[in-house]
Design a protein around this motif. Structure first.
Motif, mmCIF file in Angstrom:
data_model
loop_
_atom_site.group_PDB
_atom_site.id
_atom_site.type_symbol
_atom_site.label_atom_id
_atom_site.label_comp_id
_atom_site.label_asym_id
_atom_site.label_seq_id
_atom_site.Cartn_x
_atom_site.Cartn_y
_atom_site.Cartn_z
ATOM 1 N N MET A 1 0.845 -1.184 0.000
ATOM 2 C CA MET A 1 0.000 0.000 0.000
ATOM 3 C C MET A 1 0.892 1.251 0.000
ATOM 4 O O MET A 1 2.041 1.173 0.404
ATOM 5 N N PRO A 2 0.403 2.413 -0.488
ATOM 6 C CA PRO A 2 -1.000 2.689 -0.793
ATOM 7 C C PRO A 2 -1.415 2.430 -2.247
ATOM 8 O O PRO A 2 -2.602 2.440 -2.544
ATOM 9 N N PHE A 3 -0.434 2.213 -3.166
ATOM 10 C CA PHE A 3 -0.806 2.149 -4.580
ATOM 11 C C PHE A 3 -0.474 0.818 -5.254
ATOM 12 O O PHE A 3 -0.582 0.698 -6.470
ATOM 13 N N GLY A 4 -0.092 -0.195 -4.482
ATOM 14 C CA GLY A 4 0.095 -1.518 -5.036
ATOM 15 C C GLY A 4 1.394 -1.699 -5.804
ATOM 16 O O GLY A 4 2.246 -0.804 -5.866
ATOM 17 N N PRO A 5 1.564 -2.874 -6.450
ATOM 18 C CA PRO A 5 2.826 -3.200 -7.127
ATOM 19 C C PRO A 5 3.063 -2.420 -8.415
ATOM 20 O O PRO A 5 4.183 -2.352 -8.909
ATOM 21 N N ARG A 6 1.998 -1.860 -9.008
ATOM 22 C CA ARG A 6 2.146 -1.064 -10.239
ATOM 23 C C ARG A 6 1.547 0.325 -9.999
ATOM 24 O O ARG A 6 0.484 0.656 -10.545
ATOM 25 N N PRO A 7 2.210 1.153 -9.182
ATOM 26 C CA PRO A 7 1.604 2.417 -8.755
ATOM 27 C C PRO A 7 1.262 3.371 -9.898
ATOM 28 O O PRO A 7 0.187 3.977 -9.906
ATOM 29 N N GLY A 8 2.190 3.501 -10.880
ATOM 30 C CA GLY A 8 1.940 4.424 -11.982
ATOM 31 C C GLY A 8 0.724 4.030 -12.796
ATOM 32 O O GLY A 8 -0.132 4.867 -13.117
ATOM 33 N N PHE A 9 0.637 2.733 -13.137
ATOM 34 C CA PHE A 9 -0.491 2.245 -13.930
ATOM 35 C C PHE A 9 -1.795 2.363 -13.141
ATOM 36 O O PHE A 9 -2.827 2.778 -13.682
ATOM 37 N N PHE A 10 -1.753 1.992 -11.842
ATOM 38 C CA PHE A 10 -2.942 2.052 -10.993
ATOM 39 C C PHE A 10 -3.470 3.477 -10.900
ATOM 40 O O PHE A 10 -4.667 3.722 -11.111
#
Length: 324
Positions: A226-235
């Motif tokens: 967290m907070p944006f997971g393993p693929r933050p940019g894509f998410f």
């Protein structure tokens, strides 16, 4: 009538995109996708609210409570159910269950709003409903055949996905009926302002949900970053795109359609969302739909065209004819 139909078509094409999100982020929890999408929607609504500040000040406390209810059920809960269903059952099955919405909403609106909108005569409405139902059945049949042919298919997981999709149908049967009530009761208010108000109302809900989810995942020792997971940019990019187009622009188009069309007819035009979502799902799969699927889509389109030919009849005229 035709301008309202074009707005409903635009909303359907945009809303079809939300069915792709869970397929593009299979490793992300559905709850995170739901709160992420509506956190983005709420943040996007903040600068938009500045341009609508005069109109937003005219909304009463009761209006804001209604916007909060619509956001909680028609946005957060609906998308939580939908994303969970798609992750468990794939794209087409939940899409077709959601595809029953035109039938469900048309029937509910015809029973509920006849005095306000006029009644779409059941006998004239029946062919369009039958065509839509037949189209849904055709596409469903193809997906069920594929499920039976897959030796590794988890039937229980698919069944849970189907139940969650039915929950999404319940949320989105309630939402357009209540949303149309407010818009028809406030004909002088801008649909754009009402879309922005719903974005502002959902922002604190989504923020609290995000914090609660983050706290829960930390407390339970989940390894998900967290907070944006393993693929933050894509998410983040996907959440912003869905938040802007599917939430604000889509809601704006739907509000414009809801002010121009009887609710029973507008409900049937949600079939555009089903057609768009199926198209996107098959593009993502990289293959053409089966012939029976194409027949089903053709039946759905035919049902919509038939529905556009049905004009509402004032209830007084219907009752007068019945009396004679």
């Amino acid at each position: 009538m035709w301008l309202g139909t074009l707005y409903a078509l635009a909303a359907g094409l945009i809303w079809g995109l939300v069915f792709v999100g869970p397929l593009l982020l299979p490793e992300y929890p559905a709850a995170l996708q739901s709160v992420g999408r509506y956190l983005a929607f709420g943040l996007i609504a903040l600068p938009l609210a500045w341009f609508d500040r005069t109109a937003l000040r005219q909304l009463t406390r009761a209006d804001w409570i209604e916007a909060l209810k619509l956001s909680a059920i028609g946005n957060l809960l609906y998308y939580l159910c939908l994303a969970s269903a798609i992750q468990r059952a794939g794209g087409p099955l939940p899409t077709m269950i959601i595809g029953t919405l035109p039938v469900v909403i048309a029937v509910c609106a015809n029973l509920r709003n006849a005095r306000r909108d006029g009644r779409l005569p059941w006998l004239r409405l029946l062919p369009s409903l039958a065509l839509i139902a037949a189209g849904i059945a055709c596409v469903n049949q193809v997906e069920l055949q594929a499920l039976r042919a897959d030796a590794n298919a988890d039937v229980r997981r698919y069944a849970i996905g189907a139940v969650l999709a039915i929950g999404a149908v319940a949320c989105w049967t309630w939402y357009p009926l209540r949303n149309a009530d407010w818009l028809r009761d406030h004909p002088g208010r801008s649909p754009r302002t009402w879309a922005t108000a719903q974005g502002l109302a959902v922002l604190p809900l989504a923020l609290l949900g995000y914090i609660a989810l983050w706290t829960f995942m930390s407390a339970t020792g989940r390894e998900f970053p967290m907070p944006f997971g393993p693929r933050p940019g894509f998410f983040i990019g996907l959440m912003v795109a869905i938040g802007l187009f599917a939430s604000w622009v889509g809601t704006l188009c739907w509000n414009e359609a809801s002010q121009r069309l009887p609710t029973a007819l507008a409900g049937q035009l949600i079939v555009f969302e089903t057609i768009a979502a199926l198209s996107y799902a098959f593009i993502l799969r990289g293959r053409m739909p089966e012939p029976l699927t194409l027949i089903g889509i053709a039946l759905l389109i035919a049902g919509v065209i038939w529905a556009l030919r049905v004009k509402p009849v004032p209830v007084a005229n219907v009752e007068s004819c019945s009396a004679h």
